[in-house]
Enzyme design. Structure first.
Site, PDB file in Angstrom:
ATOM      1  N   HIS A 152      43.334  46.434  42.343  1.00  0.00           N
ATOM      2  CA  HIS A 152      43.726  45.671  43.535  1.00  0.00           C
ATOM      3  C   HIS A 152      44.573  44.501  43.040  1.00  0.00           C
ATOM      4  O   HIS A 152      44.354  43.981  41.944  1.00  0.00           O
ATOM      5  CB  HIS A 152      42.436  45.168  44.198  1.00  0.00           C
ATOM      6  CG  HIS A 152      42.609  44.504  45.516  1.00  0.00           C
ATOM      7  ND1 HIS A 152      43.060  43.211  45.643  1.00  0.00           N
ATOM      8  CD2 HIS A 152      42.372  44.949  46.774  1.00  0.00           C
ATOM      9  CE1 HIS A 152      43.079  42.881  46.928  1.00  0.00           C
ATOM     10  NE2 HIS A 152      42.674  43.923  47.638  1.00  0.00           N
ATOM     11  N   ASP A 229      35.467  44.565  38.269  1.00  0.00           N
ATOM     12  CA  ASP A 229      35.629  44.304  39.693  1.00  0.00           C
ATOM     13  C   ASP A 229      34.726  45.299  40.436  1.00  0.00           C
ATOM     14  O   ASP A 229      35.040  46.487  40.536  1.00  0.00           O
ATOM     15  CB  ASP A 229      37.101  44.491  40.088  1.00  0.00           C
ATOM     16  CG  ASP A 229      37.329  44.252  41.577  1.00  0.00           C
ATOM     17  OD1 ASP A 229      36.342  44.124  42.322  1.00  0.00           O
ATOM     18  OD2 ASP A 229      38.504  44.219  41.989  1.00  0.00           O
ATOM     19  N   GLN A 232      34.250  47.379  45.276  1.00  0.00           N
ATOM     20  CA  GLN A 232      34.110  48.644  46.012  1.00  0.00           C
ATOM     21  C   GLN A 232      32.934  49.484  45.513  1.00  0.00           C
ATOM     22  O   GLN A 232      32.693  50.568  46.034  1.00  0.00           O
ATOM     23  CB  GLN A 232      35.400  49.482  45.891  1.00  0.00           C
ATOM     24  CG  GLN A 232      36.615  48.849  46.537  1.00  0.00           C
ATOM     25  CD  GLN A 232      36.558  48.820  48.064  1.00  0.00           C
ATOM     26  OE1 GLN A 232      35.757  49.511  48.690  1.00  0.00           O
ATOM     27  NE2 GLN A 232      37.410  48.013  48.669  1.00  0.00           N
ATOM     28  N   LYS A 255      32.106  43.089  51.912  1.00  0.00           N
ATOM     29  CA  LYS A 255      32.203  44.554  51.817  1.00  0.00           C
ATOM     30  C   LYS A 255      30.817  45.184  51.672  1.00  0.00           C
ATOM     31  O   LYS A 255      30.687  46.392  51.520  1.00  0.00           O
ATOM     32  CB  LYS A 255      33.089  44.944  50.633  1.00  0.00           C
ATOM     33  CG  LYS A 255      34.547  44.511  50.809  1.00  0.00           C
ATOM     34  CD  LYS A 255      35.397  44.974  49.661  1.00  0.00           C
ATOM     35  CE  LYS A 255      36.702  44.225  49.560  1.00  0.00           C
ATOM     36  NZ  LYS A 255      37.687  44.571  50.585  1.00  0.00           N
ATOM     37  N   CYS A 395      46.839  46.871  48.995  1.00  0.00           N
ATOM     38  CA  CYS A 395      46.946  45.829  47.944  1.00  0.00           C
ATOM     39  C   CYS A 395      46.940  46.481  46.569  1.00  0.00           C
ATOM     40  O   CYS A 395      46.293  45.983  45.632  1.00  0.00           O
ATOM     41  CB  CYS A 395      45.824  44.801  48.047  1.00  0.00           C
ATOM     42  SG  CYS A 395      45.825  43.896  49.573  1.00  0.00           S
TER      43      CYS A 395
HETATM   44  C1  LIG Z   1      38.711  46.564  44.410  1.00  0.00           C
HETATM   45  C2  LIG Z   1      38.964  45.285  45.146  1.00  0.00           C
HETATM   46  N1  LIG Z   1      39.060  44.152  44.451  1.00  0.00           N
HETATM   47  C3  LIG Z   1      39.286  42.978  45.050  1.00  0.00           C
HETATM   48  C4  LIG Z   1      39.431  42.900  46.412  1.00  0.00           C
HETATM   49  C5  LIG Z   1      39.682  41.564  47.053  1.00  0.00           C
HETATM   50  O1  LIG Z   1      38.617  41.242  47.883  1.00  0.00           O
HETATM   51  P1  LIG Z   1      38.706  39.943  48.802  1.00  0.00           P
HETATM   52  O2  LIG Z   1      39.876  40.132  49.705  1.00  0.00           O
HETATM   53  O3  LIG Z   1      37.410  39.930  49.521  1.00  0.00           O
HETATM   54  O4  LIG Z   1      38.879  38.797  47.888  1.00  0.00           O
HETATM   55  C6  LIG Z   1      39.346  44.054  47.181  1.00  0.00           C
HETATM   56  C7  LIG Z   1      39.557  44.022  48.646  1.00  0.00           C
HETATM   57  O5  LIG Z   1      39.878  44.988  49.276  1.00  0.00           O
HETATM   58  C8  LIG Z   1      39.096  45.286  46.525  1.00  0.00           C
HETATM   59  O6  LIG Z   1      39.013  46.423  47.213  1.00  0.00           O
END
Ligand SMILES: Cc1ncc(COP(=O)(O)O)c(C=O)c1O
Length: 443
Positions: A152, A229, A232, A255, A395
């Site tokens: 992301h 990270d 997900q 999430k 993203c």
């Molecule tokens: C894998 C991953 N990392 C980071 C993020 C960023 O999350 P946030 O927008 O809650 O900061 C997302 C959001 O979709 C994501 O799917």
């Protein structure tokens, strides 16, 4: 959802053991018709109960159960005050609830110590904290950061900033035709020059589950630290930071049933102790002089300013909900529904699916395109049929570019989704196809 409600809807194959356990843990034994649970569970989610929709955008954010909504309500009705700021009863109660959630998060991900849990605004802020407080301070010119092509932007753009500022290099582990990172790729990219590896546990665009334990082991052999990270993955699978041996692990609360605006950064205590704060201001200080400041110890030194207490308290309630349901049950339900979705979507020959064929390496995200039609058009038609999916680049622009596309439709599932939701998706897709059929055939 209480036990009686589950009893009413559960199939006869499901045995539910009532318990007087403090946490009212539901002991759901081997549900053979796990969809029945999802139907019952939907009752806990006011939006799903009251609106006739198939909500399939859980990768973006999940709906909130009434338990989480009530916990937030209760905070404002009964003990709203600024945590860590007052000696009076309300502030003490707010502080206790805030700190109890920190301990709960630590237990939830099996951190050694609650001080290793830092609350942030979201996954993005946690990653930026790491980029500034770890990356900027520990990297030298020509060092390397390795991330994957499926990151992301939140786990990518901050590292561009760090590598550019320092004169270090940003390298990528690419995916193979099965949308996975091969061992060869891991071993070629992570070298003695690598100082940081950033890897998503589950891809938000493809649903691929990366073997982060293997990547961490290999990176440690090469002397690099690893940032996982888990944004997900944590809604769908148990995370054990000690078992993974992750140096840092981050996620967003929203999430995984919690409110928007709260995130978590886990870090090994010895690493966090050596880092300097990211944001400066109230509550992260020890002593402030006219020209200098000493900083508070962990975790406060990373929590500057008034915190999102309602978000943290809501996160605590979301963890209770997940623990009460249990990851075994969650996985059973999701596997049944997601497998069904992949099977049904695969039958639609007008669709292109971006899903690894190795189902055990695939989580709850399904990306697809209707050949020749823009995903935004598909998503709007699905919306007019009550089906909520995301369309766009998720993203993950470098990933899209690598795949030779600019966007996809993405259906992402949670444990409250049912096969009926999948059927609605399929019906709506068929409607969309019929609308575009002539156009597709002409082109
Ligand atoms: C894998 C991953 N990392 C980071 C993020 C960023 O999350 P946030 O927008 O809650 O900061 C997302 C959001 O979709 C994501 O799917």
């Amino acid at each position: 959802m209480n036990i009686e409600e589950i009893r009413k809807v559960a199939s006869p194959n499901v045995q539910i053991a009532s318990q007087s356990h403090e946490s009212k843990k539901l002991n759901l034994v081997a549900p053979e018709k796990s969809c029945d649970f999802s139907y019952a569970i939907k009752n806990d989610f006011p939006i799903l109960k009251n609106q006739n929709i198939a909500y399939l955008d859980n990768g973006a954010t999940t709906q909130k159960p009434v338990q989480v909504i009530n916990a937030i309500n209760e905070f404002y009705k009964k003990y709203n005050a600024n945590p860590h700021r007052g000696a009076y009863r309300l502030s003490v109660e707010a502080t206790e609830a805030y700190e109890n959630t920190r301990a709960k998060v630590a237990k939830f991900i099996n951190a050694k110590n609650a001080q290793e849990i830092i609350f942030s605004k979201n996954a993005t802020e946690s990653l930026n904290l790491l980029a500034y407080s770890y990356g900027m301070e520990n990297l030298k010119k020509d060092d390397e950061i390795v991330i994957s092509i499926m990151e992301h932007h939140s786990n990518l753009v901050p590292w561009q900033k760090v590598t550019k500022a320092i004169g270090a290099k940003l390298k990528y582990m690419y995916i193979n035709n099965e949308f996975e990172i091969s061992d060869k790729e891991i071993e070629e990219k992570i070298t003695n020059k690598t100082k940081i590896v950033g890897i998503t546990h589950v891809s938000n665009a493809l649903g691929t589950i990366n073997d982060v334990k293997k990547i961490i082991k290999y990176a440690h052999k090469k002397g690099a630290i690893v940032i996982v990270d888990a944004s997900q993955s944590i809604p769908h699978m148990r995370i054990d930071v000690q078992d993974l041996d992750a140096d840092f692990l981050i996620f967003s609360g929203h999430k995984m049933l919690a409110p928007l605006g709260v995130g978590v950064l886990y870090g090994k205590r010895e690493l966090l102790n050596k880092m300097t704060p990211f944001l400066m201001g109230g509550d992260m200080i020890e002593y402030v002089y006219e020209q200098d400041t000493t900083f508070a110890s962990l975790p406060n030194k990373f929590e500057a300013g008034t915190q999102n207490a309602e978000g943290v308290i809501g996160l605590g309630s979301a963890i209770d909900y997940i623990e009460n349901l249990g990851y075994d049950t969650i996985q059973q339900i999701e596997k049944e529904v997601v497998d069904y979705a992949i099977d049904e979507l695969s039958k639609l020959d007008y669709l292109e699916l971006y899903v690894t064929p190795n189902r055990e390496n695939h989580s709850s995200v399904i990306s697809f395109n209707m050949k020749g039609v823009h995903p935004h058009d598909i998503a709007s038609i699905l919306d007019s049929n009550g089906v909520c999916v995301r369309s766009g680049n998720h993203c993950a622009q470098p990933l899209m570019r690598y795949l030779g596309i600019d966007s996809t439709c993405r259906a992402s599932f949670n444990f409250y989704n049912t096969k009926e939701d999948v059927d609605r998706l399929i019906n709506a897709l068929n409607k969309a196809y019929n609308m575009f059929k002539k156009y597709i055939e002409r082109n």
